[in-house]
Design an enzyme around this catalytic site. Sequence first.
Site, PDB file in Angstrom:
ATOM      1  N   GLU B  60      27.266  39.566  46.318  1.00  0.00           N
ATOM      2  CA  GLU B  60      26.933  40.863  46.865  1.00  0.00           C
ATOM      3  C   GLU B  60      25.288  41.115  46.899  1.00  0.00           C
ATOM      4  OE1 GLU B  60      29.118  40.124  44.159  1.00  0.00           O
ATOM      5  OE2 GLU B  60      30.823  41.343  44.646  1.00  0.00           O
ATOM      6  N   HIS B 129      36.282  48.062  35.480  1.00  0.00           N
ATOM      7  CA  HIS B 129      36.906  48.335  37.034  1.00  0.00           C
ATOM      8  C   HIS B 129      37.427  49.641  37.319  1.00  0.00           C
ATOM      9  CE1 HIS B 129      36.549  44.112  37.328  1.00  0.00           C
ATOM     10  NE2 HIS B 129      37.520  44.115  38.120  1.00  0.00           N
TER      11      HIS B 129
HETATM   12  C1  LIG Z   1      30.799  40.932  41.145  1.00  0.00           C
HETATM   13  C2  LIG Z   1      32.122  40.826  41.680  1.00  0.00           C
HETATM   14  N1  LIG Z   1      32.600  40.796  42.755  1.00  0.00           N
HETATM   15  C3  LIG Z   1      33.756  41.032  43.558  1.00  0.00           C
HETATM   16  C4  LIG Z   1      34.793  40.938  42.121  1.00  0.00           C
HETATM   17  C5  LIG Z   1      36.273  41.061  42.693  1.00  0.00           C
HETATM   18  N2  LIG Z   1      36.684  39.471  42.388  1.00  0.00           N
HETATM   19  C6  LIG Z   1      37.477  39.396  41.132  1.00  0.00           C
HETATM   20  S1  LIG Z   1      38.196  38.087  41.095  1.00  0.00           S
HETATM   21  C7  LIG Z   1      37.616  37.368  42.365  1.00  0.00           C
HETATM   22  C8  LIG Z   1      37.519  35.947  42.672  1.00  0.00           C
HETATM   23  C9  LIG Z   1      36.959  34.957  41.817  1.00  0.00           C
HETATM   24  O1  LIG Z   1      37.311  33.841  42.334  1.00  0.00           O
HETATM   25  P1  LIG Z   1      37.087  32.614  41.270  1.00  0.00           P
HETATM   26  O2  LIG Z   1      35.513  32.577  40.705  1.00  0.00           O
HETATM   27  O3  LIG Z   1      37.301  31.210  42.183  1.00  0.00           O
HETATM   28  O4  LIG Z   1      38.145  32.730  40.167  1.00  0.00           O
HETATM   29  P2  LIG Z   1      39.559  32.636  39.995  1.00  0.00           P
HETATM   30  O5  LIG Z   1      40.140  34.171  40.192  1.00  0.00           O
HETATM   31  O6  LIG Z   1      40.052  31.746  41.010  1.00  0.00           O
HETATM   32  O7  LIG Z   1      39.916  32.244  38.605  1.00  0.00           O
HETATM   33  C10 LIG Z   1      36.963  38.464  42.801  1.00  0.00           C
HETATM   34  C11 LIG Z   1      36.033  38.444  44.272  1.00  0.00           C
HETATM   35  C12 LIG Z   1      34.398  41.024  40.988  1.00  0.00           C
HETATM   36  N3  LIG Z   1      35.335  41.183  40.068  1.00  0.00           N
HETATM   37  N4  LIG Z   1      33.187  41.111  40.569  1.00  0.00           N
END
Ligand SMILES: Cc1ncc(C[n+]2csc(CCOP(=O)(O)OP(=O)(O)O)c2C)c(N)n1
Lengths: 355, 330
Positions: B60, B129
Amino acid sequence: MTRVEEPVRTDLAAENADELRHYYYQMLLLRRFEERTSEMYVKAKIGGYCHLNLGEEATIVGLMAALKPEDYIFTNYREHGYILARGVAPGPVMAELFGRETGVSGGRGGSMHLFDAKANFMGGYAIVGGQVPLAVGAAYALRYQGRPGVVVAQMGDGTTNIGAFYESLNLAKLWKCPVLFFIVNNGFGMGTSVAMGSSETELWRKGASFRIHGEQVDGTDVLAVRDAVRRLRTRAEAEGEPALLDLVSFRFRGHSVIDADRYRDPEQVRKGRETNDPVRNFAALLHDHGIADDEWLKSTAIRVDREVQEAIDFANASPDPKGEDLFTYMYATPVPNTPGPEEAARAVQINRGEL
Amino acid sequence: MPIITYRQALNDTLGEELARDPNVLLMGEEIGVFQGSYRITEGLLQEFGPKRVVDTPIAEEGFVGVAIGAAMLGLRPVVEIMTINFVLVAIDQVVNHASKIHYMFGGQVRVPLVIRTPSGGTGQLGATHSQSFENWFAYCPGLKVVAPATPYDAKGLMRAAIRDNDPVIFIESLALYDTKGEVPEDDDFVVPIGLAEVKRKGSDVTVVSYSRMTAVALQVAQRMESEGISVEVVDLRSLRPLDRPTIMASVKKTNRAVVIAEDWYSYGVTAEIAASIQEEAFDYLDAPVQRVAGIEVPLPYAKDLSAASKPSANSLIYAIRQVLKGSRGR
Ligand SMILES: Cc1ncc(C[n+]2csc(CCOP(=O)(O)OP(=O)(O)O)c2C)c(N)n1
């Protein structure tokens, strides 16, 4: 400095059979716990956002098998399996997902925010990347206080694109923090593949410009994960040398229980689950080597089913947190003239239309 | 006028503005291939391609800064932040950079940027959230902050925001995405930034609100009508600039005011509005202004505690009765 270790085929004959069977039991427990969690979500017993560890069982159990009681763990929000494999009872974990007072975070946290101080399980965090500097900080404290142990900073592949990750790598190396950056590379962050989000798709290299050693490990092989963590853990503890692990696995379902996974080809998902199922593959391995026979596998399945059912029953029978306790954990050092039980009870009453 | 959802109003407007101006582009996590976490950008990648609809990594601070820099050279990025909670990672770029650049460099360069993001939350979204941070941005001179409550305003304000030459924080709400309402088809329809609207006329009490709380206020006004209580609802629509004259005109007419917002009570939007009313309409008030806002805790996950911590129809009704009785305090 940075390299991929050749996968070492573990010699099963040299392993302790009871331990191997225990790994299998734990992996199956995680599998069933998550399947039933998904079911409870659909029944509206669980709310909010809820992410499952299906497909990541070997990564988790292998990690926990290598850690010692004095080690600390920080994870993201996809953490049900981690707290279970760390040895916390399934009942209070399920109770947390149900938002009950008996839950591991007293019902205050929910699925994304599990915590158990006694297990050194330092929490699930839901702002992507947020847990990573915290883990480095915990490692910093261990070193500062001259205590044994290491800290695990668990995260997903997508998290390796956020700034906090890189700042953490630098600080960890600069300040000799005994921390393991544990990247669960399930190929996707929500609908974003590793290649879509990372210019360096070999995630194990991402520590290179910080002079942090990295390794790629088959995350569906519980023994490979255990052995890699053991080795790097020893070095981190002895030399304050952080390391980065890239644990490759396959995400069985959508990002969260409400994600229909439309962006992945269903046929590929089916195939991926078939070939990368760590639980089934490990069962076959143990069976082939005469370590687990059909009867044992069957009775283990029955035992796991029963334990997960008991966890659900425990959660169902547990009370909700009381309205008057709304402010209970507000400050660690209490402050005068701040709201307490009376104001809390009033807020609840007003909200219900009772005042 | 056609009746469409708030989601559709946003989706339509984004598509129309992409088609109208080649410098408009969308940027954000999961907006393309994934079709948008809340499906606001559904179909737009297919229609406009990856140059105009840009999927970003989870970064972000980086991509918000990139959008600001791109805006300085004349692009008009519309950035989606998945929920307002994640904007905190990028807040330095917004507050220390986007908000200052036009003024601090003597008006030589503009930052025509929109950051759209859902704020607040219902259900059990938990502590990290479900927060409302629009007041953090509304606090910052140089930003514009809008928060539409209806599909009509969502469309009109999104148009205005994209065509505006300043950074606009566009506040949405998960709970509003499926709500329906009339939306004009006229190509030139915009809702000007900085104007509140009386969404319902009444004579006994003024409720000041925005976004989801305006929807709650309108329901409550309807319910209270059967008891013979006439509630006027002033929908702020813009938090910065704040349309004080419209608020005051209403309060001077009804002589009583309740302010409702989802953010925390202390230092929040309701505090600003109540203070302004006190300054500008004190002599017209028949009772102290009542405020309804979030209870000051990190939102607990447990169902009942979670519900009790957020303002609701019941807490608004309670406050309206208090202000009609002339009671003081919360
Ligand atoms: C700073 C932030 N940006 C966006 C999100 C929304 N979000 C939650 S999980 C996620 C994906 C994360 O992917 P990864 O790190 O590969 O972990 P996984 O869910 O596959 O375990 C996103 C974009 C968030 N929680 N925090």
